[in-house]
Structures are given as structure tokens and as C-alpha cells.
Scaffold this motif. Structure first.
Motif, mmCIF file in Angstrom:
data_model
loop_
_atom_site.group_PDB
_atom_site.id
_atom_site.type_symbol
_atom_site.label_atom_id
_atom_site.label_comp_id
_atom_site.label_asym_id
_atom_site.label_seq_id
_atom_site.Cartn_x
_atom_site.Cartn_y
_atom_site.Cartn_z
ATOM 1 N N VAL A 79 2.522 16.263 -15.214
ATOM 2 C CA VAL A 79 2.411 15.344 -14.079
ATOM 3 C C VAL A 79 2.337 16.124 -12.777
ATOM 4 C CG1 VAL A 79 3.677 13.615 -12.749
ATOM 5 C CG2 VAL A 79 3.485 13.389 -15.234
ATOM 6 N N LEU A 80 3.122 17.179 -12.635
ATOM 7 C CA LEU A 80 3.079 17.991 -11.412
ATOM 8 C C LEU A 80 1.707 18.620 -11.223
ATOM 9 C CD1 LEU A 80 4.365 19.357 -8.976
ATOM 10 C CD2 LEU A 80 5.218 21.144 -10.507
ATOM 11 N N VAL A 81 1.118 19.124 -12.284
ATOM 12 C CA VAL A 81 -0.212 19.737 -12.188
ATOM 13 C C VAL A 81 -1.245 18.701 -11.750
ATOM 14 C CG1 VAL A 81 -2.066 20.824 -13.513
ATOM 15 C CG2 VAL A 81 0.311 21.558 -13.844
ATOM 16 N N VAL A 82 -1.170 17.497 -12.338
ATOM 17 C CA VAL A 82 -2.128 16.442 -11.972
ATOM 18 C C VAL A 82 -1.970 16.041 -10.512
ATOM 19 C CG1 VAL A 82 -2.773 14.037 -12.409
ATOM 20 C CG2 VAL A 82 -2.330 15.579 -14.338
ATOM 21 N N VAL A 83 -0.710 15.851 -10.082
ATOM 22 C CA VAL A 83 -0.469 15.440 -8.694
ATOM 23 C C VAL A 83 -0.874 16.539 -7.730
ATOM 24 C CG1 VAL A 83 1.300 14.719 -7.048
ATOM 25 C CG2 VAL A 83 1.387 13.895 -9.399
ATOM 26 N N MET A 84 -0.577 17.794 -8.054
ATOM 27 C CA MET A 84 -0.982 18.897 -7.190
ATOM 28 C C MET A 84 -2.498 18.984 -7.086
ATOM 29 S SD MET A 84 -0.437 21.452 -5.222
ATOM 30 C CE MET A 84 1.220 22.124 -5.303
ATOM 31 N N ALA A 85 -3.187 18.822 -8.211
ATOM 32 C CA ALA A 85 -4.654 18.890 -8.196
ATOM 33 C C ALA A 85 -5.256 17.788 -7.324
ATOM 34 C CB ALA A 85 -5.192 18.799 -9.616
ATOM 35 N N SER A 86 -4.748 16.560 -7.475
ATOM 36 C CA SER A 86 -5.282 15.470 -6.661
ATOM 37 C C SER A 86 -4.974 15.676 -5.178
ATOM 38 C CB SER A 86 -4.715 14.130 -7.140
ATOM 39 O OG SER A 86 -3.300 14.096 -6.980
ATOM 40 N N SER A 87 -3.817 16.215 -4.865
ATOM 41 C CA SER A 87 -3.464 16.469 -3.467
ATOM 42 C C SER A 87 -4.318 17.584 -2.874
ATOM 43 C CB SER A 87 -1.975 16.842 -3.363
ATOM 44 O OG SER A 87 -1.163 15.802 -3.840
ATOM 45 N N VAL A 88 -4.524 18.653 -3.640
ATOM 46 C CA VAL A 88 -5.354 19.762 -3.161
ATOM 47 C C VAL A 88 -6.776 19.288 -2.850
ATOM 48 C CG1 VAL A 88 -6.484 21.899 -3.907
ATOM 49 C CG2 VAL A 88 -4.019 21.614 -4.221
ATOM 50 N N VAL A 89 -7.332 18.515 -3.764
ATOM 51 C CA VAL A 89 -8.703 18.029 -3.554
ATOM 52 C C VAL A 89 -8.746 17.081 -2.361
ATOM 53 C CG1 VAL A 89 -10.581 16.689 -4.574
ATOM 54 C CG2 VAL A 89 -9.311 18.343 -5.974
ATOM 55 N N TYR A 90 -7.772 16.204 -2.216
ATOM 56 C CA TYR A 90 -7.755 15.243 -1.112
ATOM 57 C C TYR A 90 -7.735 15.946 0.238
ATOM 58 C CZ TYR A 90 -6.057 11.652 2.079
ATOM 59 O OH TYR A 90 -5.918 10.818 3.168
ATOM 60 N N PHE A 91 -6.821 16.869 0.411
ATOM 61 C CA PHE A 91 -6.700 17.524 1.719
ATOM 62 C C PHE A 91 -7.836 18.518 1.951
ATOM 63 C CE2 PHE A 91 -2.200 16.226 1.172
ATOM 64 C CZ PHE A 91 -2.061 15.493 2.354
ATOM 65 N N ALA A 92 -8.342 19.164 0.874
ATOM 66 C CA ALA A 92 -9.452 20.105 1.041
ATOM 67 C C ALA A 92 -10.734 19.386 1.452
ATOM 68 C CB ALA A 92 -9.676 20.882 -0.254
ATOM 69 N N LEU A 93 -10.876 18.114 1.102
ATOM 70 C CA LEU A 93 -12.060 17.344 1.483
ATOM 71 C C LEU A 93 -11.986 16.825 2.920
ATOM 72 C CD1 LEU A 93 -12.724 15.337 -1.798
ATOM 73 C CD2 LEU A 93 -14.118 17.168 -0.850
ATOM 74 N N GLY A 94 -10.907 17.130 3.621
ATOM 75 C CA GLY A 94 -10.810 16.765 5.024
ATOM 76 C C GLY A 94 -10.447 15.323 5.283
ATOM 77 N N TYR A 95 -9.813 14.652 4.339
ATOM 78 C CA TYR A 95 -9.411 13.261 4.557
ATOM 79 C C TYR A 95 -8.199 13.221 5.487
ATOM 80 C CZ TYR A 95 -12.581 11.790 0.837
ATOM 81 O OH TYR A 95 -13.696 11.537 0.078
ATOM 82 N N PRO A 96 -7.890 12.049 6.061
ATOM 83 C CA PRO A 96 -6.827 11.966 7.066
ATOM 84 C C PRO A 96 -5.458 12.371 6.520
ATOM 85 C CG PRO A 96 -8.213 10.018 7.141
ATOM 86 C CD PRO A 96 -8.617 10.772 5.916
ATOM 87 N N TYR A 97 -4.642 12.934 7.438
ATOM 88 C CA TYR A 97 -3.259 13.253 7.098
ATOM 89 C C TYR A 97 -2.431 11.973 7.063
ATOM 90 C CZ TYR A 97 -4.606 18.062 8.112
ATOM 91 O OH TYR A 97 -5.228 19.280 8.101
ATOM 92 N N GLY A 98 -1.267 12.092 6.528
ATOM 93 C CA GLY A 98 -0.365 10.961 6.386
ATOM 94 C C GLY A 98 0.587 11.247 5.232
ATOM 95 N N PRO A 99 1.323 10.254 4.799
ATOM 96 C CA PRO A 99 2.256 10.484 3.683
ATOM 97 C C PRO A 99 1.543 10.577 2.338
ATOM 98 C CG PRO A 99 2.353 8.204 4.362
ATOM 99 C CD PRO A 99 1.454 8.888 5.342
ATOM 100 N N ALA A 100 0.436 11.290 2.315
ATOM 101 C CA ALA A 100 -0.292 11.467 1.062
ATOM 102 C C ALA A 100 0.379 12.485 0.153
ATOM 103 C CB ALA A 100 -1.739 11.904 1.360
ATOM 104 N N TRP A 101 1.460 13.105 0.651
ATOM 105 C CA TRP A 101 2.167 14.111 -0.132
ATOM 106 C C TRP A 101 3.424 13.544 -0.799
ATOM 107 C CZ3 TRP A 101 6.063 13.040 2.927
ATOM 108 C CH2 TRP A 101 5.835 12.847 4.299
#
Length: 397
Positions: A79-101
Motif C-alpha cells: 500500500v505504501l508503494v502504491v500511495v507513494m507512486a500515485s503521489s510522485v506522479v501527481y506532484f511531478a505532473l504539476g497539479y495543484p498543491y494541497g492536502p494531497a499527501w
């Protein structure tokens, strides 16, 4: 032949064979994280016109983490690997900041406290490197990998990991304390069982031995001297009454526990004369001598001294043959010495291998009080039991 409705089912499998979450709390946590992560990030996006607009891919990435949290107890590392991967891709694509973490914090916490500490630390550094690498390749407005930026992100991850480690240490301390309490409870229960066993042995062995001796005397005298057999029967009646009284006192303590004091007085040296009289009724001559100034004793010491004399006289009655016994009670400044000597002849004066429960019980009583017990043949014949019991004046009544 089974019909379709009779086909065996797998209740532990959900739709498409996926194992469903096992705890309602996991569903609640995932739902709260999803609402906060998607809702608040959407609100925060309105104030970040320089970031890329949230689209379907962004919402899928934001939802991937909370959905994965449904299985955080079953597979914390995955689960940690999946969540980290989705977070890395989200922020690397330049989407807005917020409580996405938020999902990432929960995943790190669960991994560390769930036994996947190494995976958590490795995922943190690998994920950070992957984020800056992917951000540089995509070039969609993500922060450039400068030293301050790397240190800021690294510091954030270290804070999350450190908090998780603290929580893990606190949990381990609680578990260790619970194990210690459970072991202490088992130890106390074992000691209580041994104490009850000693009490029952001392109460029953002494009085039943007296009854056995008196019954033999009554049978022997019934035809030749029927008048004297009455004395033996009276002694049997008294011994049985004493046994029932002491047994009732022990059972009262068991029933009442710590709620109230026992109704019958506890056995102690105050009943020494009665004990000696009971032994004398079997034909055993017993002399007593008290040295020093008698004074109130702690309940445990008083009971142990009484039981030692009781068991010693029982052994004399059963094993020493025709004999007499001497009971010496010596009050010292900080200890109590109890000695029982008999002048029985031959090996019968000492309990045999099959009759050692009484002496073993005496040793356990004395050891529990921090005292010393010596037993063995006396010079010139007979047997001696001597116990030295320390007196804790603070525990005296």
C-alpha cells in the motif's frame, strides 16, 4: 450433483477475487482521507492559477491513495508503494498543491508501525529521487531539484517517519507492559495455587493423621477396654471438628478474596496449646518452651510458624513410632526461631521419600518469607526441624 446455488463460496473474497478490507476503521480512515484529499485539494486549486488544472487523471491519482488505504492492514508495504507512486506522479505532473499527501502520511505511519520499517525508509528516499527525476523529465512546472528544495522535501519525509517511529516505540512499550502484567498475573496465580495447596495439605494431613491414629487406638481398645475407646472417639471428633473449622476458614478466604477479612481467626502461635493438646490426644508427649518476650507477629510469619509446628508434629505422629517431642519457640530481636525435636528411634523418625510434601511445603513457606529451614537427624537419634523466620516489624499487626 450440486446446483449453481449450492456451489461453494469464498466469503473472504470480494468482487473479482480481491480481498476486501478487514476492519471498519480502515474503511472510515480511507473515506475521511478521500474526502479531505479530494475536496480540500479542489478548493486549494482555485488559488493556484499557475498550476495545471485538475483533470480526470489528477482526480484518479488523488483517489488512488485513499482506495489503497483500504488494504493498509493486510499489505502495509505494498500500500505504501502504491500511495507513494500515485503521489510522485501527481506532484511531478504539476497539479495543484494541497492536502494531497494525507494518504501518504497514513501509509507511512501504517508501514512503520505495522512492521515494514525498512520498506518505509527505502520508499521515502527512492520516492523522493523518483519525484525530482520525473519532474525534470516531464517539465510541467514542478520544483527544480535544488539543494533547498531537496532538503525541504527530505525534512518533511523525515518528520513523518520520525513521528511514526515514536508511535511504534510507544506501542512496543505498551505491549511489553501488557506482557509483563500478564506474566505477573500468571505468576501470582501460580503462587496463590501453591499457597492454597500448602494450606490444604497442612490442614488435612495433620488432622487426618490424628484421626487415623485415634481410630486405630479405638479399634484396638474396643473389645478389651471399651471405656478407653471412648477417649479415642472423642479425640477423633475433636480432630474432625478442627479440620472442618480450618478448612472452612481457608474456603472463606477464597470466596471473599480481598473484599472482607475472613470470619474465622487465622491460625497462628496463639493456637499452639490447642495444637499440642490435639497431638497429645494421640499418645504423643509434647513439651513446649517459649524463649524471649512473646509479641504480635506479622500474619504470614505467625501462620508459617504454626504450620511448621503442625506439620512437624504430624510427621512425628506418623513416622517416629513411640516418641516424644519438644517444641521451642524463640523470639529474637528481628527473627523468630521455631524448633521441633523428637526422640524417635530408627529411620522411621525421618519422613521417607514418599512423604516429602510436608517438608517441601515448609521449605516453600520459609523461603517465601526470606527465612531458613534446616531438617535432619539429631545426634543420638530422632529428628529435628528448625526454621528461622525474619520479622518485619512494619508488617506486624
Amino acid at each position: 450433483m450440486r446446483t449453481a446455488s449450492e456451489a461453494p463460496t469464498r466469503p473472504d473474497r470480494g468482487l473479482f477475487g480481491v480481498v476486501p478490507p478487514g476492519r471498519p476503521t480502515d474503511v472510515a480512515v480511507a473515506a475521511l482521507v478521500a474526502v479531505a484529499q479530494l475536496g480540500l485539494t479542489t478548493l486549494a486549486a482555485h488559488r493556484q492559477p499557475d498550476r495545471h488544472t485538475l483533470d480526470l487523471l489528477a482526480y484518479l491519482l488523488l483517489a488512488a491513495g485513499p482506495v489503497a488505504l483500504l488494504w493498509r492492514r493486510r499489505s502495509p508495504a505494498l500500500v505504501l508503494v502504491v500511495v507513494m507512486a500515485s503521489s510522485v506522479v501527481y506532484f511531478a505532473l504539476g497539479y495543484p498543491y494541497g492536502p494531497a499527501w494525507l494518504a501518504l502520511i497514513v501509509a507511512f505511519w501504517t508501514a512503520v508501525t505495522g512492521g515494514a520499517r525498512r520498506v518505509a525508509w527505502a520508499t521515502a528516499f527512492v520516492g523522493l529521487a523518483a519525484y525530482f527525476t520525473l519532474a525534470a523529465l516531464l517539465d510541467r512546472g514542478a520544483p527544480v531539484a535544488s539543494v533547498p528544495t531537496i532538503l525541504a522535501h527530505l525534512g518533511w519525509l523525515l518528520v513523518v517517519l520520525a513521528a511514526s517511529e515514536v508511535a511504534l516505540a510507544a506501542r512496543q512499550r505498551r505491549q511489553a507492559a501488557e506482557r509483563t502484567r500478564a506474566e505477573e498475573a500468571r505468576r501470582r496465580a501460580g503462587e496463590e495455587r501453591m499457597r492454597i495447596a500448602r494450606e490444604l495439605h497442612d490442614v488435612l494431613a495433620h488432622n487426618i493423621s490424628l484421626i487415623n491414629v485415634q481410630a486405630g487406638v479405638a479399634l484396638h481398645l474396643m473389645d478389651e477396654q471399651p471405656g478407653q475407646s471412648r477417649t479415642a472417639l472423642v479425640a477423633i471428633k475433636q480432630a474432625s471438628n478442627d479440620a472442618l473449622g480450618e478448612l472452612r476458614s481457608v474456603l472463606d478466604v477464597l470466596r471473599q478474596g480481598d473484599e472482607a477479612p475472613p470470619r474465622a481467626p487465622a491460625s497462628g502461635l496463639a493456637q499452639l496449646d490447642s495444637l499440642v493438646a490435639g497431638a497429645g490426644a494421640t499418645g504423643l508427649e509434647v513439651r513446649t518452651r517459649v524463649e524471649g518476650l512473646p509479641r504480635p507477629l506479622p500474619a504470614g510469619t505467625d501462620l508459617a510458624a504454626f504450620r511448621i509446628v503442625q506439620e512437624s508434629l504430624t510427621n512425628v505422629t506418623r513416622h517416629a513410632g513411640p516418641a516424644s517431642a519438644t517444641v521451642v519457640v524463640r523470639y529474637g530481636p528481628d527473627d523468630l526461631t521455631v524448633r521441633v525435636d523428637d526422640d524417635g528411634r530408627g529411620p522411621a523418625a525421618a519422613p521417607g521419600p514418599g512423604n516429602g510434601n510436608g517438608i517441601r511445603g515448609m521449605r516453600e513457606r520459609v523461603a517465601a518469607l526470606g527465612g531458613e529451614l534446616t531438617t535432619g537427624p539429631r545426634p543420638g537419634g530422632g529428628f529435628r526441624v528448625q526454621a528461622r523466620l525474619p520479622i518485619d516489624e512494619d508488617a506486624s499487626p
